[in-house]
Design an enzyme around this catalytic site. Structure first.
Site, PDB file in Angstrom:
ATOM      1  N   ILE A   8       0.824  -1.214   0.000  1.00  0.00           N
ATOM      2  CA  ILE A   8       0.000   0.000   0.000  1.00  0.00           C
ATOM      3  C   ILE A   8       0.861   1.270   0.000  1.00  0.00           C
ATOM      4  O   ILE A   8       0.367   2.367  -0.203  1.00  0.00           O
ATOM      5  CB  ILE A   8      -1.002  -0.048   1.176  1.00  0.00           C
ATOM      6  CG1 ILE A   8      -1.816  -1.340   1.117  1.00  0.00           C
ATOM      7  CG2 ILE A   8      -1.925   1.139   1.210  1.00  0.00           C
ATOM      8  CD1 ILE A   8      -2.535  -1.581  -0.205  1.00  0.00           C
ATOM      9  N   GLY A   9       2.142   1.115   0.200  1.00  0.00           N
ATOM     10  CA  GLY A   9       3.016   2.284   0.055  1.00  0.00           C
ATOM     11  C   GLY A   9       4.130   2.345   1.065  1.00  0.00           C
ATOM     12  O   GLY A   9       5.301   2.299   0.714  1.00  0.00           O
TER      13      GLY A   9
ATOM     14  N   GLU B 102       8.026   5.168   1.148  1.00  0.00           N
ATOM     15  CA  GLU B 102       7.662   6.390   1.877  1.00  0.00           C
ATOM     16  C   GLU B 102       8.571   6.717   3.069  1.00  0.00           C
ATOM     17  O   GLU B 102       8.101   7.261   4.082  1.00  0.00           O
ATOM     18  CB  GLU B 102       6.183   6.337   2.331  1.00  0.00           C
ATOM     19  CG  GLU B 102       5.218   6.099   1.178  1.00  0.00           C
ATOM     20  CD  GLU B 102       3.742   6.003   1.595  1.00  0.00           C
ATOM     21  OE1 GLU B 102       3.379   6.512   2.663  1.00  0.00           O
ATOM     22  OE2 GLU B 102       2.964   5.406   0.833  1.00  0.00           O
TER      23      GLU B 102
ATOM     24  N   ARG C 210      -0.670   5.213  18.970  1.00  0.00           N
ATOM     25  CA  ARG C 210      -0.311   5.937  17.751  1.00  0.00           C
ATOM     26  C   ARG C 210      -0.926   7.345  17.717  1.00  0.00           C
ATOM     27  O   ARG C 210      -2.111   7.507  18.014  1.00  0.00           O
ATOM     28  CB  ARG C 210      -0.782   5.166  16.516  1.00  0.00           C
ATOM     29  CG  ARG C 210      -0.133   3.824  16.386  1.00  0.00           C
ATOM     30  CD  ARG C 210       1.280   3.969  15.928  1.00  0.00           C
ATOM     31  NE  ARG C 210       1.996   2.700  15.987  1.00  0.00           N
ATOM     32  CZ  ARG C 210       3.249   2.547  15.615  1.00  0.00           C
ATOM     33  NH1 ARG C 210       3.953   3.565  15.182  1.00  0.00           N
ATOM     34  NH2 ARG C 210       3.834   1.377  15.699  1.00  0.00           N
TER      35      ARG C 210
ATOM     36  N   ASP D  94      -4.236   7.893  -2.242  1.00  0.00           N
ATOM     37  CA  ASP D  94      -4.899   7.292  -1.076  1.00  0.00           C
ATOM     38  C   ASP D  94      -6.063   8.146  -0.595  1.00  0.00           C
ATOM     39  O   ASP D  94      -5.907   9.353  -0.409  1.00  0.00           O
ATOM     40  CB  ASP D  94      -3.895   7.169   0.084  1.00  0.00           C
ATOM     41  CG  ASP D  94      -2.793   6.171  -0.210  1.00  0.00           C
ATOM     42  OD1 ASP D  94      -3.078   5.150  -0.850  1.00  0.00           O
ATOM     43  OD2 ASP D  94      -1.648   6.418   0.215  1.00  0.00           O
TER      44      ASP D  94
ATOM     45  N   HIS E 242      -2.313  -3.960  11.307  1.00  0.00           N
ATOM     46  CA  HIS E 242      -2.280  -3.264  12.594  1.00  0.00           C
ATOM     47  C   HIS E 242      -1.739  -4.148  13.696  1.00  0.00           C
ATOM     48  O   HIS E 242      -1.447  -3.689  14.789  1.00  0.00           O
ATOM     49  CB  HIS E 242      -3.679  -2.761  12.979  1.00  0.00           C
ATOM     50  CG  HIS E 242      -4.160  -1.699  12.044  1.00  0.00           C
ATOM     51  ND1 HIS E 242      -5.072  -1.952  11.061  1.00  0.00           N
ATOM     52  CD2 HIS E 242      -3.803  -0.407  11.906  1.00  0.00           C
ATOM     53  CE1 HIS E 242      -5.276  -0.831  10.376  1.00  0.00           C
ATOM     54  NE2 HIS E 242      -4.524   0.106  10.862  1.00  0.00           N
TER      55      HIS E 242
END
Ligand SMILES: CN1c2c(nc(N)[nH]c2=O)NC[C@@H]1CNc1ccc(C(=O)N[C@@H](CCC(=O)N[C@@H](CCC(=O)N[C@@H](CCC(=O)O)C(=O)O)C(=O)O)C(=O)O)cc1
Ligand code: HCS
Ligand code: ZN
Length: 771
Positions: free
Chosen positions: A446-447, A499, A530, A614, A710
């Protein structure tokens, strides 16, 4: 006399002490005692801030080591058996439910492998709660005394607080049946109420005079059964012989459409409404509440960082006082301040011109007190504060920073063609298969790849000017090289640069766009430990220079496989920033879209033929209730995505990603984006989601996430294979992409490599099967 109150205070601490202590405990670097001690110190500090500000009604039990809804799951013993069977200490059970737990077998304990409970958006905010899951034979009991303990803890410090608990209707309504179960949560109310009775009685015994009982579901469209549940719940809880005074709190919208519920809560002491989000509800609510009830009016924004306009707020409070009298009015924050940063004091680098427009949690506590005093004792008693507030409000409204004629001019010149790709999807995918030459079941991520502490340390050094821009750039390039090599080795098909240069997917862009300011320490909890540091939109937005092109071009030069360019979409940039409150969100989204459109076109020119934009926040922006606002949103959110992405040729593949999966009610929005490939969160959702895509015959490509990123646990090859098998019952093999649920920035490499290897091997299995 009008009282002042705060509905909840941010819990992380001025320097994110809670995050650091919790993560140290998880990493085995700190004891449970030291974690508990940090919690206690933070609670004391936060109560003191509010006490010193002069707040009359200070919350307790707003603190949590992970999430307040999760605390209630533990407190009511709604814990699925898979978490209790290992006899873990309560705090570890809590964390296992919040983030999953995977532990190897030791001599003294068996192996543990449990996934977390589902994490979902808290209404339309950027906070996430853990969704309660119920069994068909669900029983409840009072399993913890957290609200009572924290009330007593504050009392020992000389502070009488108002405990906050989530109300029974919202607790059930926000939950769901556990996997394989069919219970309708609201049907469990009768079983749950005795536990609330016990809890409230114990709070009264401990000396609590009043309790804030949150029922935020009242702002939603509710099924009849849920509306009735209010009657059942509050006729019982409102009539308890020994209970504190209950103030039922609603926020994030108006409750006028549920006004018929108000009589059932009229035997409660009071009601709180959000007048920042929905000031127009005041007169209806005033008419509907009982003749003795207190009304808590939320006039200080719990969701944004702008200074309260005192003159407007005082006007609203006075109109309530005029109708029901000062003794029956409380001045409050609109919601918990959980969604705002700790204090403006920490911002040493902000331009004083804009800093003067802001108010964070600590400052907002003072605001409720000043407003209450102005109404109770007369404006002249706080004349200085009112004068300086008026000066700030005027300065902001008239500042050059808020208005950019060139941006407005460009917005006025947007044409219809700018929203549409050159050809329909079948032509585009044909062109793309020539440019990209991908196998069946293409794999991608996803990046983001793990944001290691080394990356953060280097970025921190760069920010503090301890290393030069050149040194930092070299470091980032080396990270990109490594990430590409790893992806090649694992065998992924569409690569990403990982990223590494991004502190956060929104903040990074905010830092590069005109019209934004960003902060150094304005952290807000997103989930668990987070946090995010939302940039602040202060004026009209434009792109002074390309933002990602150099990095993506560099990455593409290092591989023959297609490199995906990564951008954050206009709606997500808007939703995860602190937006302006002086122009409509659609205007801000359109400005962001134009800036991103230029970036997308520049990426294509630089040889990047897969570009992912996104939009994970597109779901949370969806207005909470059916109606015009929602219909309008469906138009402007889709238009802003299309405006950002439609400027490319047919052979360039546009991806989009959403990691929140409640698409049932917004399938048309997703479909109307016209993205060539969607990657969506799916690993924690059930088949209902995919069924929507099947039922609607979704025509384009889609990658429902095959594992949950997660959680630190590693999904096995078989587990992923089974997931894909399941997906193939709903989607055609030729439209299916294989990817994780979301970016991997929060994961360790030790988890990432084996997980992706299992994922790629599972994709290969299906490639062979469907060859
Ligand atoms: C995907 N999501 C996001 C949301 N909102 C965003 N604005 N961004 C998102 O990505 N909302 C929905 C979801 C929520 N999910 C997440 C996922 C992960 C995080 C997260 O990991 N947050 C990090 C902070 C990220 C960040 O901004 N890092 C900065 C600063 C790092 C830092 O703390 N530096 C230290 C010094 C360095 C050191 O010694 O380590 C410091 O300043 O003290 C960066 O990388 O530069 C987190 O750790 O909480 C959030 C939401
Ligand atoms: N590209 C981002 C999306 C997160 S929602 C990432 O991979 O972290
Ligand atoms: Zn995501």
């Amino acid at each position: 006399m009008v009282q002042s109150s705060v509905l909840g205070f941010p819990r992380m601490g001025a320097n994110r002490e809670l995050k650091k202590a919790t993560e140290a405990y998880w990493a085995g670097k700190a004891t449970v005692e030291s974690l508990l001690e940090t919690g206690k110190t933070l609670r004391a500090a936060h109560w003191k801030i509010q006490k010193d500000a002069g707040v009359d009604l200070i919350p307790s039990n707003d603190f949590s080591f992970y999430d307040q809804v999760l605390d209630h799951i533990l407190m009511f013993n709604a814990i699925p058996e898979r978490y209790t069977k290992y006899n873990l200490p309560p705090l570890d059970v809590l964390f296992a439910m919040g983030r999953g737990l995977q532990k190897k077998e030791t001599e003294s304990s068996p192996a543990i492998d449990v996934t977390s409970l589902e994490m979902v958006k808290w209404f339309d905010s950027n906070y996430h709660y853990v969704r309660p899951t119920f069994q068909d034979n669900q029983e409840f009991k009072l399993n913890s005394t957290k609200p009572i303990d924290e009330f007593k803890e504050a009392k020992e410090l000389g502070i009488t607080t108002r405990p906050v608990i989530l109300g029974p209707v919202s607790f059930l309504q926000l939950g769901k049946a556990d996997r394989g179960q069919s219970v309708t949560p609201i049907d469990l109310l009768e079983k749950l109420l005795p536990v609330y009775e016990e809890l409230l009685t114990k709070l009264a015994e401990a000396g609590a005079e009043s309790v804030q009982i949150d029922e935020p579901v009242l702002v939603l469209d509710l099924p009849e059964a849920t509306k009735k549940a209010f009657e059942t719940a509050y006729s019982k809880l409102g009539k308890l012989s020994s209970a504190p005074k209950l103030v039922l709190a609603t926020y994030f919208g108006d409750i006028v459409h549920n006004i018929d519920v108000i009589p059932s809560i009229s035997h409660l002491y009071g009601l709180h409404i959000d007048l920042v989000r929905a000031p127009e509800q005041l007169s209806d609510v005033l008419k509907a509440i009982g003749d003795k009830q207190v009304l808590s009016v939320g006039v200080v924004d719990g969701r944004n960082i702008w200074k309260t306009n005192f003159s407007k707020a005082i006007g609203l409070v006075e109109s309530a006082v005029h109708t029901i009298g000062a003794e029956r009015v409380i001045v409050a924050t609109s919601s918990s301040l959980l969604h705002t940063p700790h204090t403006l004091e920490s911002e040493k680098n902000l331009d004083p011109e804009v800093a003067d427009w802001f108010s964070f949690a600590t400052e907002k506590c003072k605001e409720v007190v000043i407003i209450a005093k102005a109404v109770s004792d007369g404006a002249e008693t706080v004349a200085e504060e009112i004068k300086s507030n008026a000066a700030s409000v005027t300065a902001r409204a008239t500042s050059k920073r808020t208005n950019d004629a060139a941006v407005k001019d460009r917005q006025a010149k947007i044409t219809e063609e700018m929203y549409n790709r050159k050809s329909p999807f079948p032509d585009r995918i044909a062109a793309q298969s020539k440019t990209l030459n991908l196998p069946k079941f293409p794999t991608t991520t996803i990046g983001s790849f793990p944001q290691t502490s080394e990356i953060r340390v280097q970025r921190n050094k760069f920010t503090k000017k301890q290393i030069t821009a050149e040194e930092y750039e070299k470091f980032i390039e080396k990270e990109i090289d490594d990430v590409i090599a790893i992806q090649e080795e694992i065998g992924l098909d569409v690569l990403v640069h990982g990223e590494p240069e991004r502190n956060d997917m929104v903040q990074y862009f905010g830092e590069r766009l005109h019209g934004y300011v960003f902060t150094t320490n304005a952290w807000v909890q997103s989930y668990g430990s987070r946090c995010v540091r939302p940039p602040i939109i202060v004026g009209d937005i434009s792109r002074p220079a390309a933002m990602t092109v150099k990095g993506s071009k560099y990455a593409q030069s290092k591989t023959k496989k297609p490199m995906k360019g990564m951008l954050t979409g206009p709606v997500t940039c808007l939703r995860w920033s602190f937006p302006r409150d002086d122009v409509h969100q659609s205007v801000q989204a359109e400005q962001l879209a134009l800036a991103l459109r230029d970036e997308v076109i520049d990426l294509e020119k630089a040889g990047i033929y897969v570009i992912q934009v996104d939009e994970p926040a597109i779901r949370e922006g969806f207005p909470l209730r059916k109606g015009k606002e929602r219909d309008d949103y469906l138009t402007w959110a889709v238009n802003s995505f299309k405006l950002a992405t439609a400027g490319v040729e047919n052979g360039t593949q546009i991806h989009s990603h959403f990691c929140y999966s409640d698409f049932q009610d917004m399938f048309s929005l997703i479909s109307n984006l016209d993205a060539d490939v969607l990657s969506i969160e799916n690993s924690k959702s059930d088949a209902k989601l995919l069924n929507v895509f099947k039922k609607e015959e979704y025509p384009r490509h889609i990658g429902p996430g095959v594992y949950d990123i997660h959680s630190p646990r590693i999904p096995s090859y078989d587990e992923i294979k089974n997931r894909i098998e399941e997906m193939l019952q709903y989607l055609k093999p030729e439209q299916l992409w294989i990817d994780p649920d979301c970016g991997l920035k929060t994961r360790q490499w030790t988890e990432t490599k084996p997980s992706l290897t299992n994922m790629v091997n599972a994709a290969k299995h299906f490639r062979e099967k469907y060859a």
